[in-house]
Design a protein around this motif. Structure first.
Motif, PDB file in Angstrom:
ATOM      1  N   GLU A 187       0.829  -1.208   0.000  1.00  0.00           N
ATOM      2  CA  GLU A 187       0.000   0.000   0.000  1.00  0.00           C
ATOM      3  C   GLU A 187       0.862   1.256   0.000  1.00  0.00           C
ATOM      4  N   GLU A 188       1.925   1.257   0.804  1.00  0.00           N
ATOM      5  CA  GLU A 188       2.776   2.447   0.847  1.00  0.00           C
ATOM      6  C   GLU A 188       3.506   2.639  -0.476  1.00  0.00           C
ATOM      7  N   ILE A 189       4.020   1.538  -1.034  1.00  0.00           N
ATOM      8  CA  ILE A 189       4.726   1.649  -2.313  1.00  0.00           C
ATOM      9  C   ILE A 189       3.789   2.188  -3.394  1.00  0.00           C
ATOM     10  N   ALA A 190       2.593   1.596  -3.494  1.00  0.00           N
ATOM     11  CA  ALA A 190       1.636   2.036  -4.520  1.00  0.00           C
ATOM     12  C   ALA A 190       1.273   3.500  -4.327  1.00  0.00           C
ATOM     13  N   THR A 191       1.055   3.902  -3.082  1.00  0.00           N
ATOM     14  CA  THR A 191       0.665   5.289  -2.805  1.00  0.00           C
ATOM     15  C   THR A 191       1.769   6.259  -3.202  1.00  0.00           C
ATOM     16  N   GLN A 192       2.981   5.978  -2.772  1.00  0.00           N
ATOM     17  CA  GLN A 192       4.078   6.900  -3.050  1.00  0.00           C
ATOM     18  C   GLN A 192       4.428   6.938  -4.531  1.00  0.00           C
ATOM     19  N   VAL A 193       4.349   5.795  -5.208  1.00  0.00           N
ATOM     20  CA  VAL A 193       4.592   5.774  -6.651  1.00  0.00           C
ATOM     21  C   VAL A 193       3.522   6.586  -7.377  1.00  0.00           C
ATOM     22  N   ALA A 194       2.260   6.401  -6.988  1.00  0.00           N
ATOM     23  CA  ALA A 194       1.171   7.144  -7.630  1.00  0.00           C
ATOM     24  C   ALA A 194       1.341   8.646  -7.431  1.00  0.00           C
ATOM     25  N   ILE A 195       1.731   9.045  -6.228  1.00  0.00           N
ATOM     26  CA  ILE A 195       1.906  10.478  -5.935  1.00  0.00           C
ATOM     27  C   ILE A 195       3.081  11.051  -6.713  1.00  0.00           C
ATOM     28  N   LYS A 196       4.234  10.368  -6.645  1.00  0.00           N
ATOM     29  CA  LYS A 196       5.433  10.901  -7.285  1.00  0.00           C
ATOM     30  C   LYS A 196       5.323  10.887  -8.810  1.00  0.00           C
ATOM     31  N   LEU A 197       4.654   9.881  -9.364  1.00  0.00           N
ATOM     32  CA  LEU A 197       4.471   9.813 -10.816  1.00  0.00           C
ATOM     33  C   LEU A 197       3.376  10.758 -11.303  1.00  0.00           C
ATOM     34  N   LYS A 198       2.603  11.291 -10.355  1.00  0.00           N
ATOM     35  CA  LYS A 198       1.409  12.070 -10.693  1.00  0.00           C
ATOM     36  C   LYS A 198       0.478  11.220 -11.553  1.00  0.00           C
ATOM     37  N   ALA A 199       0.256  10.009 -11.070  1.00  0.00           N
ATOM     38  CA  ALA A 199      -0.577   9.051 -11.800  1.00  0.00           C
ATOM     39  C   ALA A 199      -2.006   9.556 -11.901  1.00  0.00           C
ATOM     40  N   ASP A 200      -2.706   9.070 -12.916  1.00  0.00           N
ATOM     41  CA  ASP A 200      -4.098   9.461 -13.124  1.00  0.00           C
ATOM     42  C   ASP A 200      -5.048   8.637 -12.261  1.00  0.00           C
ATOM     43  N   LYS A 201      -4.651   7.399 -11.932  1.00  0.00           N
ATOM     44  CA  LYS A 201      -5.498   6.548 -11.108  1.00  0.00           C
ATOM     45  C   LYS A 201      -4.630   5.621 -10.267  1.00  0.00           C
ATOM     46  N   MET A 202      -5.143   5.261  -9.096  1.00  0.00           N
ATOM     47  CA  MET A 202      -4.618   4.148  -8.312  1.00  0.00           C
ATOM     48  C   MET A 202      -5.766   3.176  -8.096  1.00  0.00           C
ATOM     49  N   ILE A 203      -5.518   1.900  -8.355  1.00  0.00           N
ATOM     50  CA  ILE A 203      -6.587   0.901  -8.344  1.00  0.00           C
ATOM     51  C   ILE A 203      -6.207  -0.232  -7.399  1.00  0.00           C
ATOM     52  N   GLY A 204      -7.143  -0.643  -6.558  1.00  0.00           N
ATOM     53  CA  GLY A 204      -6.932  -1.764  -5.653  1.00  0.00           C
ATOM     54  C   GLY A 204      -8.091  -2.747  -5.714  1.00  0.00           C
ATOM     55  N   PHE A 205      -7.894  -3.915  -5.116  1.00  0.00           N
ATOM     56  CA  PHE A 205      -8.899  -4.984  -5.151  1.00  0.00           C
ATOM     57  C   PHE A 205      -9.255  -5.397  -3.725  1.00  0.00           C
ATOM     58  N   SER A 206     -10.513  -5.799  -3.529  1.00  0.00           N
ATOM     59  CA  SER A 206     -10.952  -6.233  -2.204  1.00  0.00           C
ATOM     60  C   SER A 206     -12.009  -7.317  -2.338  1.00  0.00           C
ATOM     61  N   GLU A 207     -12.269  -7.973  -1.236  1.00  0.00           N
ATOM     62  CA  GLU A 207     -13.277  -9.031  -1.215  1.00  0.00           C
ATOM     63  C   GLU A 207     -14.676  -8.469  -1.441  1.00  0.00           C
ATOM     64  N   ASP A 208     -14.964  -7.310  -0.835  1.00  0.00           N
ATOM     65  CA  ASP A 208     -16.309  -6.738  -0.912  1.00  0.00           C
ATOM     66  C   ASP A 208     -16.579  -6.016  -2.227  1.00  0.00           C
ATOM     67  N   GLY A 209     -15.535  -5.708  -2.986  1.00  0.00           N
ATOM     68  CA  GLY A 209     -15.744  -5.026  -4.262  1.00  0.00           C
ATOM     69  C   GLY A 209     -15.884  -3.529  -4.135  1.00  0.00           C
ATOM     70  N   GLY A 210     -15.566  -2.985  -2.975  1.00  0.00           N
ATOM     71  CA  GLY A 210     -15.685  -1.548  -2.756  1.00  0.00           C
ATOM     72  C   GLY A 210     -15.847  -1.274  -1.274  1.00  0.00           C
ATOM     73  N   ILE A 211     -16.111  -0.014  -0.962  1.00  0.00           N
ATOM     74  CA  ILE A 211     -16.388   0.379   0.421  1.00  0.00           C
ATOM     75  C   ILE A 211     -17.891   0.279   0.655  1.00  0.00           C
ATOM     76  N   LEU A 212     -18.271  -0.396   1.705  1.00  0.00           N
ATOM     77  CA  LEU A 212     -19.693  -0.631   1.975  1.00  0.00           C
ATOM     78  C   LEU A 212     -20.238   0.383   2.968  1.00  0.00           C
ATOM     79  N   ASP A 213     -21.507   0.754   2.757  1.00  0.00           N
ATOM     80  CA  ASP A 213     -22.168   1.608   3.736  1.00  0.00           C
ATOM     81  C   ASP A 213     -22.715   0.745   4.868  1.00  0.00           C
ATOM     82  N   GLU A 214     -23.430   1.375   5.786  1.00  0.00           N
ATOM     83  CA  GLU A 214     -23.903   0.649   6.964  1.00  0.00           C
ATOM     84  C   GLU A 214     -24.959  -0.393   6.619  1.00  0.00           C
ATOM     85  N   ASN A 215     -25.527  -0.298   5.397  1.00  0.00           N
ATOM     86  CA  ASN A 215     -26.521  -1.291   4.954  1.00  0.00           C
ATOM     87  C   ASN A 215     -25.888  -2.407   4.133  1.00  0.00           C
ATOM     88  N   GLY A 216     -24.577  -2.335   3.949  1.00  0.00           N
ATOM     89  CA  GLY A 216     -23.896  -3.367   3.176  1.00  0.00           C
ATOM     90  C   GLY A 216     -23.875  -3.129   1.687  1.00  0.00           C
TER      91      GLY A 216
END
Length: 440
Positions: A187-216
Motif C-alpha cells: 500500500e505504501e509503495i503504490a501510494t508513493q509511486v502514484a503520488i510521485k508519478l502524478k498518476a491518473d489513477k490508483m486501483i486496488g482490489f478487495s473481497e467486498d468489491g468496494g467500500i460498503l455503507d452501513e446497509n452493506g
C-alpha cells in the motif's frame, strides 16, 4: 442478440478507451487477490489495459502468502501498530515468497498462447530498484528490524520504462542506499509511486468489491473527508478486513496529495477492472480528490440560490415556473452543487414510486460554470439515487435540450409512456419532448 450486445458494449466503451489512452495507472494487487481462482483473469485484464495504450505500474503484495509461509516455518507473525516486525528469520521467508510471486506474475504477463486473451501480446515486464527504502527503526522500544518505508522513488527511471511501452512490476522488497533490503507494505509503495508519478489513477482490489455503507451496499463515490470518517468506523469494526482498511487509508493519502481518482473493486467478480474503467456507472468505489465544489442534497437555506438559477431559464421558457412555496414543499427532491457558498447547479428527482419510475427535472447550471459539464455530474448523482430506490426508468421532459439527453443515453419516448399521474399533468401546449433512460 449476443452480437447486438457485443456491438453495443463495444461502442459504449469507446469513449473510455480514448479517455484512458496514454494515462498512467498504478494497480495494487494484494496477496488476497493473487490467491483467488480468478487471478489469471485479472492479469489478462491488466495486460489488456497495456494493449490499449495505458501505462501500468503493477505493485503486488504478499501478506497472506507470507503469513502462511511463516506458519509453515514455525515462526510467529509479529506486528506493532499494525506494521509487521521483520526479524532475520522472518525476512528470509519473506524474500522467498516475494521473489516467487514476482517470477509467477512475470510469467503470467509473458503468456501469449493462442486462444487466450493475451494471444499476440508482447509485454515487456520490468522490475528493478525503482524504490529506495530506509528502515523504520525503533518505536516505543520495538525494533522493526528489516521492516522499512519508502525513502525515494526513481520517477525518471519508471517513466522511461512506461514511455517504452513497458509494464513496471514492483514487489514489497526494496533496497536501501547502504545495500540492505527491507520489507515494505504494498500500500505504501503504490501510494508513493502514484503520488510521485502524478498518476491518473490508483486501483486496488478487495473481497467486498468496494467500500460498503452501513446497509452493506457499495458506495459508488467518496471524497477523502467522507472516506476518513468511514475509515474511523471500519477501524472499530471486526468485520472489515485489514486489506480494505489499508487501501482506504492509502487512497485518502493519494487523493489528498493530488492523485485524481482511486478505485477499489472486487477481486472475485469476473471483469470488474474492465467494468469499472469502461462503463458509465462502474462497479466499485471511486474516490475523487477534494474540490472547491460540493454536490449535496438541498436544504431550505438553498431556496434563494436555486431561484436565482432557475428564474432566467423560466423566463426563457426552458423550465416550468416554480414558486418559492412550491420549492419549499419539494426541496427534499433537489440536489445542488455549491461552490464557495454559491449555488451553481441544481436538479431534482421526482418520485413515482408505485411505477418504480423517477423524473429528472429542473436541471440548471450557472452560466459562468457550464464549461465543465456539471449537468452530467448532476445526472450521474440522480441516476445513483434512482437506482438506490430500485427505479427501473428515469424520464425527463424538455423543449430545447433534446440532444443533450440523447448524448447521455436517453431515448425518445411518448406521453403514453409516462406514469399515469404525470400524463394527467402533461402540458400539451408546451409540447415538451419525452425522453427515457433505462436503469436496468
Amino acid at each position: 442478440m449476443r452480437t447486438t450486445e457485443l456491438v453495443s458494449g463495444f461502442r459504449q466503451s469507446a469513449p473510455y478507451v480514448n479517455a484512458h489512452r496514454g494515462k498512467t495507472f498504478v494497480v495494487m494487487l494484494g496477496g488476497e487477490a493473487i490467491s483467488q481462482p480468478g487471478f489469471r483473469s485479472i492479469i489478462n485484464d491488466i495486460a489488456l489495459l497495456n494493449s490499449l495504450g495505458i501505462k501500468i505500474v503493477l505493485v503486488y503484495g504478499a501478506r497472506p502468502q507470507i503469513n502462511q509461509a511463516l506458519q509453515q516455518a514455525g515462526l510467529a507473525a509479529e506486528y506493532h501498530k499494525r506494521v509487521r516486525v521483520t526479524d532475520d528469520e522472518a525476512f528470509q521467508c519473506i524474500k522467498q515468497v516475494a521473489g516467487a510471486l514476482q517470477l509467477d506474475i512475470t510469467a503470467r504477463l509473458s503468456m501469449s498462447l493462442s486462444n487466450t486473451p493475451m494471444q499476440g501480446a508482447q509485454i515487456n515486464v520490468v522490475s528493478g530498484n525503482f524504490v529506495i527504502a530506509q528502515p523504520i527503526g525503533v518505536d516505543e522500544g520495538v525494533d522493526y528490524c528489516h521492516s522499512g518505508r519508502v525513502r525515494r522513488i526513481d520517477v525518471q527511471g519508471i517513466r522511461r520504462q512506461l514511455d517504452s511501452n513497458g509494464m513496471v512490476l514492483m514487489g514489497p522488497i526494496a533496497a536501501s542506499v547502504t545495500g540492505e533490503s527491507f520489507n515494505l507494505t504494498a500500500e505504501e509503495i503504490a501510494t508513493q509511486v502514484a503520488i510521485k508519478l502524478k498518476a491518473d489513477k490508483m486501483i486496488g482490489f478487495s473481497e467486498d468489491g468496494g467500500i460498503l455503507d452501513e446497509n452493506g451496499d457499495i458506495i459508488p463515490e467518496l471524497l477523502p473527508n467522507s472516506a476518513s470518517l468511514i475509515l474511523e468506523r471500519l477501524e472499530q469494526s471486526t468485520d472489515c478486513c485489514a486489506a480494505t482498511q489499508a487501501f482506504l487509508h492509502a487512497a485518502i493519502t493519494a487523493c489528498r496529495a493530488g492523485v485524481p481518482r482511486c478505485h477499489l473493486i472486487s477481486y472475485s467478480a469476473d471483469g470488474s477492472l474492465l467494468q469499472e474503467l469502461f462503463s458509465r456507472d462502474g462497479i466499485g468505489t471511486q474516490m475523487a480528490t477534494e474540490s472547491a465544489e460540493q454536490l449535496r442534497p438541498a436544504t431550505i437555506a438553498d431556496i434563494g440560490g436555486i431561484l436565482d438559477l432557475i428564474r432566467p431559464l423560466e423566463q426563457q421558457g426552458l423550465l416550468v415556473r416554480r414558486s418559492r412555496e412550491q420549492l419549499e414543499i419539494e426541496i427534499d427532491q433537489f440536489v445542488v452543487i455549491e461552490r464557495e457558498g454559491l449555488i451553481i447547479g441544481c436538479a431534482a428527482l421526482y418520485p413515482f414510486s408505485e411505477e418504480l419510475v423517477g423524473e429528472f427535472a429542473c436541471v440548471a447550471v450557472h452560466p459562468d460554470y457550464r464549461d465543465a459539464d456539471r449537468g452530467s455530474v448532476l445526472l450521474k448523482y440522480i441516476i445513483q439515487q434512482a437506482k438506490s430506490r430500485h427505479y427501473h426508468t428515469l424520464f425527463a421532459l424538455t423543449t430545447r435540450s433534446i440532444h443533450w439527453f440523447l448524448e447521455h443515453g436517453f431515448v425518445l419516448a411518448d406521453v403514453g409512456d409516462l406514469p399515469a399521474q404525470k400524463q394527467q399533468l402533461y402540458n400539451y401546449q408546451r409540447k415538451s419532448k419525452v425522453l427515457a433512460l433505462s436503469l436496468s
